[in-house]
Design a protein around this motif. Structure first.
Motif, PDB file in Angstrom:
ATOM      1  N   SER A 459      -2.153  -4.122 -17.663  1.00 25.58           N
ATOM      2  CA  SER A 459      -2.623  -3.635 -16.350  1.00 25.58           C
ATOM      3  C   SER A 459      -2.701  -4.768 -15.345  1.00 25.58           C
ATOM      4  N   GLU A 460      -3.101  -5.936 -15.824  1.00 24.34           N
ATOM      5  CA  GLU A 460      -3.237  -7.098 -14.938  1.00 24.34           C
ATOM      6  C   GLU A 460      -1.868  -7.650 -14.542  1.00 24.34           C
ATOM      7  N   ILE A 461      -0.900  -7.530 -15.447  1.00 21.39           N
ATOM      8  CA  ILE A 461       0.465  -7.951 -15.102  1.00 21.39           C
ATOM      9  C   ILE A 461       1.016  -7.072 -13.982  1.00 21.39           C
ATOM     10  N   VAL A 462       0.866  -5.753 -14.130  1.00 20.25           N
ATOM     11  CA  VAL A 462       1.414  -4.833 -13.123  1.00 20.25           C
ATOM     12  C   VAL A 462       0.684  -4.981 -11.794  1.00 20.25           C
ATOM     13  N   SER A 463      -0.654  -4.938 -11.816  1.00 15.84           N
ATOM     14  CA  SER A 463      -1.405  -5.035 -10.551  1.00 15.84           C
ATOM     15  C   SER A 463      -1.222  -6.404  -9.902  1.00 15.84           C
ATOM     16  N   GLY A 464      -1.238  -7.470 -10.708  1.00 19.46           N
ATOM     17  CA  GLY A 464      -1.075  -8.826 -10.171  1.00 19.46           C
ATOM     18  C   GLY A 464       0.312  -9.055  -9.595  1.00 19.46           C
ATOM     19  N   THR A 465       1.331  -8.546 -10.279  1.00 19.73           N
ATOM     20  CA  THR A 465       2.711  -8.700  -9.798  1.00 19.73           C
ATOM     21  C   THR A 465       2.907  -7.969  -8.472  1.00 19.73           C
ATOM     22  N   LEU A 466       2.437  -6.720  -8.405  1.00 23.79           N
ATOM     23  CA  LEU A 466       2.602  -5.934  -7.175  1.00 23.79           C
ATOM     24  C   LEU A 466       1.801  -6.537  -6.019  1.00 23.79           C
ATOM     25  N   GLN A 467       0.679  -7.169  -6.345  1.00 18.18           N
ATOM     26  CA  GLN A 467      -0.104  -7.851  -5.303  1.00 18.18           C
ATOM     27  C   GLN A 467       0.611  -9.124  -4.844  1.00 18.18           C
ATOM     28  N   ASP A 468       1.142  -9.896  -5.801  1.00 20.05           N
ATOM     29  CA  ASP A 468       1.828 -11.142  -5.442  1.00 20.05           C
ATOM     30  C   ASP A 468       3.057 -10.890  -4.567  1.00 20.05           C
ATOM     31  N   TYR A 469       3.767  -9.793  -4.822  1.00 19.59           N
ATOM     32  CA  TYR A 469       4.935  -9.449  -3.999  1.00 19.59           C
ATOM     33  C   TYR A 469       4.543  -8.717  -2.716  1.00 19.59           C
ATOM     34  N   ARG A 470       3.224  -8.549  -2.507  1.00 20.70           N
ATOM     35  CA  ARG A 470       2.693  -7.820  -1.347  1.00 20.70           C
ATOM     36  C   ARG A 470       3.278  -6.409  -1.284  1.00 20.70           C
ATOM     37  N   ARG A 471       3.418  -5.822  -2.472  1.00 16.04           N
ATOM     38  CA  ARG A 471       4.029  -4.502  -2.588  1.00 16.04           C
ATOM     39  C   ARG A 471       2.979  -3.387  -2.568  1.00 16.04           C
ATOM     40  N   ALA A 472       1.732  -3.690  -2.963  1.00 15.31           N
ATOM     41  CA  ALA A 472       0.702  -2.657  -3.065  1.00 15.31           C
ATOM     42  C   ALA A 472      -0.645  -3.212  -2.642  1.00 15.31           C
ATOM     43  N   VAL A 473      -1.548  -2.311  -2.272  1.00 13.90           N
ATOM     44  CA  VAL A 473      -2.947  -2.675  -2.019  1.00 13.90           C
ATOM     45  C   VAL A 473      -3.719  -2.418  -3.309  1.00 13.90           C
ATOM     46  N   VAL A 474      -4.410  -3.443  -3.816  1.00 16.42           N
ATOM     47  CA  VAL A 474      -5.202  -3.305  -5.047  1.00 16.42           C
ATOM     48  C   VAL A 474      -6.639  -2.963  -4.665  1.00 16.42           C
ATOM     49  N   HIS A 516      -9.323 -15.221 -17.663  1.00 15.83           N
ATOM     50  CA  HIS A 516     -10.669 -15.372 -17.087  1.00 15.83           C
ATOM     51  C   HIS A 516     -10.766 -14.806 -15.665  1.00 15.83           C
ATOM     52  N   ARG A 517      -9.894 -15.243 -14.765  1.00 12.12           N
ATOM     53  CA  ARG A 517     -10.068 -14.878 -13.349  1.00 12.12           C
ATOM     54  C   ARG A 517      -9.634 -13.442 -13.061  1.00 12.12           C
ATOM     55  N   GLY A 518      -8.686 -12.901 -13.856  1.00 16.17           N
ATOM     56  CA  GLY A 518      -8.205 -11.545 -13.628  1.00 16.17           C
ATOM     57  C   GLY A 518      -7.432 -11.436 -12.326  1.00 16.17           C
ATOM     58  N   VAL A 519      -7.355 -10.223 -11.793  1.00 16.36           N
ATOM     59  CA  VAL A 519      -6.701  -9.954 -10.507  1.00 16.36           C
ATOM     60  C   VAL A 519      -7.775  -9.490  -9.533  1.00 16.36           C
ATOM     61  N   ASP A 520      -7.932 -10.216  -8.435  1.00 12.55           N
ATOM     62  CA  ASP A 520      -8.933  -9.851  -7.423  1.00 12.55           C
ATOM     63  C   ASP A 520      -8.476  -8.615  -6.653  1.00 12.55           C
ATOM     64  N   ALA A 521      -9.412  -7.702  -6.409  1.00 14.54           N
ATOM     65  CA  ALA A 521      -9.084  -6.522  -5.604  1.00 14.54           C
ATOM     66  C   ALA A 521      -9.007  -6.900  -4.133  1.00 14.54           C
ATOM     67  N   ASP A 522      -8.069  -6.290  -3.410  1.00 10.43           N
ATOM     68  CA  ASP A 522      -8.006  -6.457  -1.948  1.00 10.43           C
ATOM     69  C   ASP A 522      -9.169  -5.718  -1.301  1.00 10.43           C
ATOM     70  N   ILE A 523      -9.477  -4.528  -1.857  1.00 13.20           N
ATOM     71  CA  ILE A 523     -10.574  -3.696  -1.362  1.00 13.20           C
ATOM     72  C   ILE A 523     -11.534  -3.482  -2.527  1.00 13.20           C
ATOM     73  N   ILE A 524     -12.737  -4.048  -2.438  1.00 16.68           N
ATOM     74  CA  ILE A 524     -13.681  -4.007  -3.559  1.00 16.68           C
ATOM     75  C   ILE A 524     -14.558  -2.756  -3.488  1.00 16.68           C
ATOM     76  N   LEU A 525     -14.676  -2.069  -4.635  1.00 18.53           N
ATOM     77  CA  LEU A 525     -15.538  -0.891  -4.749  1.00 18.53           C
ATOM     78  C   LEU A 525     -16.599  -1.147  -5.821  1.00 18.53           C
ATOM     79  N   PRO A 526     -17.828  -0.652  -5.637  1.00 16.22           N
ATOM     80  CA  PRO A 526     -18.820  -0.743  -6.710  1.00 16.22           C
ATOM     81  C   PRO A 526     -18.327   0.086  -7.900  1.00 16.22           C
ATOM     82  N   GLY A 527     -18.491  -0.428  -9.099  1.00 15.20           N
ATOM     83  CA  GLY A 527     -18.043   0.302 -10.285  1.00 15.20           C
ATOM     84  C   GLY A 527     -19.022   0.135 -11.431  1.00 15.20           C
ATOM     85  N   PRO A 528     -19.057   1.099 -12.361  1.00 14.20           N
ATOM     86  CA  PRO A 528     -20.017   1.035 -13.470  1.00 14.20           C
ATOM     87  C   PRO A 528     -19.807  -0.149 -14.404  1.00 14.20           C
TER      88      PRO A 528
END
Length: 672
Positions: A459-474, A516-528
């Motif tokens: 999941s981090e590969i897909v979300s991080g890759t799409l974020q790095d290419y500025r292809r999607a909003v995370v 450790h660092r994961g993929v930072d969200a562009d738009i942060i939401l509170p989550g459980p």
């Protein structure tokens, strides 16, 4: 978290020596002491970091073994722990010399202590027992020491039992019945400890060895390997029911649509299976039997029959009857990718968006087997055919899976190019790049990726890759889990199980490891799951993060033509974030999540039984409703989730921006 798997392959690479060593021996049906060192060497030959057995690793193995024996720290005392460490001594030298007596000695100590606590629990739960909902105790074993002696262990056990009684009372059970159930739980623990086989001892030791290397290496016994393969290919041969163990009974949790149990019309959720028989032969009582052993008896080859004795609550009484089912291939559709279409009105314009629920990166390595990448490609084609205006890819509950599928899935949203680089055991060797080679841009429109703190690995590969290419909003939790390592599953000959070993670290195209660092969200939401206790960095012996040079591919970008896609602009993120923050602040569901997180943080190291009573009652009702709900009802509840609804709103904002419209932010609105 699920690991990124490179697939079920042979016991290979430098581990090929281990194959010949194991295969050349005359193997019995099961593990033996003489195989332990050879299997350990298989881990070390393939692990990205460790090559040798040293004192530090030895100490880690013993610590992991103790955690395995008594994870809640309710049985062993500090004196027992000291004795176990002394008996284990130079554990690597012992296993090398085929001396595994320390495992049996340790098991005798554990059995004695489990029986001691069972006897104490029975006595404590006698006529004089009083339930005290004001009881407070340290729930997290990581934050408490081993009890000094039996008295201290029993004092802690009193509090633990109060907590267990509270759990039962929260289900509207009467106190006397709750007492009986808790006492039986300790009796069952003693019985199961007594029934521990030599195979169990060796498997437990090898898994402790693996987990001493890093959090994601592990040893798969034959049963565990079978379960892993089922999850990766999303199919099994059986009756089509999800089972759990409750108070000694095997309970039907859910029926898989289209499975033998559902089609029979004779089995319901919450039925108890009390006996199992094959097509011919006697029925065997399975009350108090370990769940994995019950499952083994129920699973079987397609076309064969299994007989079940069912116990069902009927009014105030109970009904007992027999059912015969024919086993068949069951597709675990709940774990497969799916899409829901939602129609929205935006400033008087109709918009159709697709929400892709994507819970795992599954892949069946057998010829013609099902894969998540192929399933998602079909879903995206369907979305295009329906002329949707935008897509949400929901990875918020996705713990990972197949690395190959992650690469293909990221590539659905751009042309061709690098997706991930993987390091190797060899320090001098350059990282190997895995790239999408399919020139088709399957989806070129607006894209939002929804994540959480438990989105991990693939999941981090897909979300991080799409974020790095500025292809999607995370969108989602502040960051993802932070698992940046790759595992291979290498079966051991003669059906002795498999090793799952960390063979490399991975890097996303911007050059960062997600470790450790994961993929930072562009738009942060509170989550459980937005808790500091959740994440790779909080796990034992997690590997350190690294950074390499960026390796973005120019070929990924398409400026003109049918595959043209629009890069996400920083100013767009800023506008979307302002609007999202305003919506979240006004949303009652998000407020509840924030309150729960604050409550958990304030609670700190202790937990109060009265809080358990209140919280568990609500959670149990929700869980029961989920398990018994129809597929349509589950989907309806899924779409009501606040993070799904906010991801939809973010997507609608993104659609407007890509259409050239200007968003009005809350600041601009108030200025007017």
């Amino acid at each position: 978290m699920s690991s990124i798997s490179k697939g079920v392959k042979g016991f290979i690479i430098a581990g090929s020596l281990a194959v010949s060593s194991v295969a050349s021996a005359q193997l019995k049906d099961g593990l033996e002491c003489r195989y332990l060192t050879v299997i350990e060497q298989g881990f070390l030959a393939n692990h990205v970091k460790y090559t040798n057995r040293d004192t530090e690793l030895q100490n880690r193995v013993i610590e992991q073994y103790l955690k395995r024996l008594d994870p809640s720290k309710i049985y062993l005392t500090q004196a027992d722990v000291d004795l176990i460490k002394k008996n284990a001594g130079n554990v690597f030298e012992k296993t090398k010399n085929r001396d595994c007596s320390f495992l049996e000695t340790t098991q005798k100590i554990v059995l004695e202590r489990v029986q001691d606590r069972a006897n104490f629990a029975k006595k404590y739960l006698g006529k004089e027992f009083k339930f005290d909902e004001k009881t407070e105790f340290a729930f997290d074993p990581e934050k408490k020491a081993w009890p000094k002696d039996a008295n201290e262990a029993n004092e802690y056990l009193k509090k633990y039992i109060q907590f267990q009684i509270g759990n039962y009372l929260a289900t509207d059970m009467k106190l006397e019945e709750a007492k009986k159930n808790v006492a039986k739980n300790y009796e069952r623990a003693a019985k199961r400890t007594q029934e521990t086989t030599q195979d169990d001892l060796f498997s437990g030791y090898l898994d402790s060895f693996a987990r001493a290397l890093d959090p994601h290496s592990s040893f798969f016994s034959r049963d565990v390997l079978e379960d892993f393969e089922i999850q990766m290919r999303l199919s099994l041969e059986g009756i089509g029911a999800t089972l759990s163990s409750q108070d000694g009974f095997t309970v039907v949790e859910q029926l898989v649509p289209g499975g033998a149990a559902a089609k029979s019309g004779q089995i319901d959720p919450q039925d108890k299976i009390v006996a199992v028989g094959q097509e011919k032969g006697p029925m065997e009582n399975v009350i108090d039997m370990d769940l994995k052993d019950v499952v083994k008896k129920i699973r079987g080859a397609k076309g064969t029959k299994v007989r079940l004795t069912i116990l069902r609550k009927s009014g105030e009484g109970k009904k007992r009857f027999d059912v015969t089912l024919t086993r068949e291939k069951v597709n675990l559709e709940d774990e497969a990718a799916s899409i829901t279409y939602v129609d929205k009105d935006v400033n008087g314009q109709k918009k159709k968006i697709g929400i892709i629920n994507f819970p795992s990166f599954y892949a069946d390595s057998r010829r013609g087997g099902r894969s998540s990448a192929a399933d998602l490609k079909k879903i995206v084609k369907e979305a295009n055919d329906k002329k949707v205006d935008g897509l949400v890819l929901d990875l918020s509950n996705n713990g990972g899976g197949s690395l190959e599928d992650a690469v293909k899935i990221a590539g659905l949203f751009f042309q061709t190019g690098n997706v991930v680089k993987q390091s190797s055991k060899n320090e001098g060797r350059a990282e190997s790049a895995l790239r999408d080679t399919d020139p088709a841009v399957d989806w070129a429109g607006p894209l939002v990726v929804l994540t959480s703190r438990i989105s991990a690995s693939a999941s981090e590969i897909v979300s991080g890759t799409l974020q790095d290419y500025r292809r999607a909003v995370v969108v989602g939790g502040d960051h993802t889990y932070g698992k940046g390592s790759v595992q291979s599953v290498l079966p051991i000959p003669n059906n002795l199980g498999a090793i799952k070993v960390t063979v490399g670290m991975f890097f996303i195209p911007g050059g960062k490891s997600t470790q450790h660092r994961g993929v930072d969200a562009d738009i942060i939401l509170p989550g459980p799951f937005s808790s500091d206790d959740i994440g790779e960095k909080s796990m034992d012996y997690s590997l350190p993060p690294k950074t390499i040079e960026a390796f973005l591919s120019p070929d990924a970008f398409v400026k003109d033509g049918p595959g043209k896609w629009t890069e996400i602009k920083p100013e767009w993120i800023k506008s979307i974030k302002e609007r999202s923050n305003d919506r979240v602040a006004k949303n009652d569901e998000f407020k509840k999540i924030v309150d729960e997180l604050n409550k958990a943080k304030a609670r700190g190291k202790t937990i109060r039984v009265s809080e358990v009573l209140k919280d568990k009652n609500e959670k149990d009702k929700k869980e029961k409703a989920k398990k018994t709900a129809s597929k349509a009802k589950k989907n309806e509840e899924y779409l009501k989730r606040p993070d799904i609804q906010e991801a939809e709103s973010v997507l609608l904002d993104l659609i407007q921006l890509q259409e050239g419209k200007t968003l009005v932010t809350p600041k601009q609105a108030s200025a007017k």
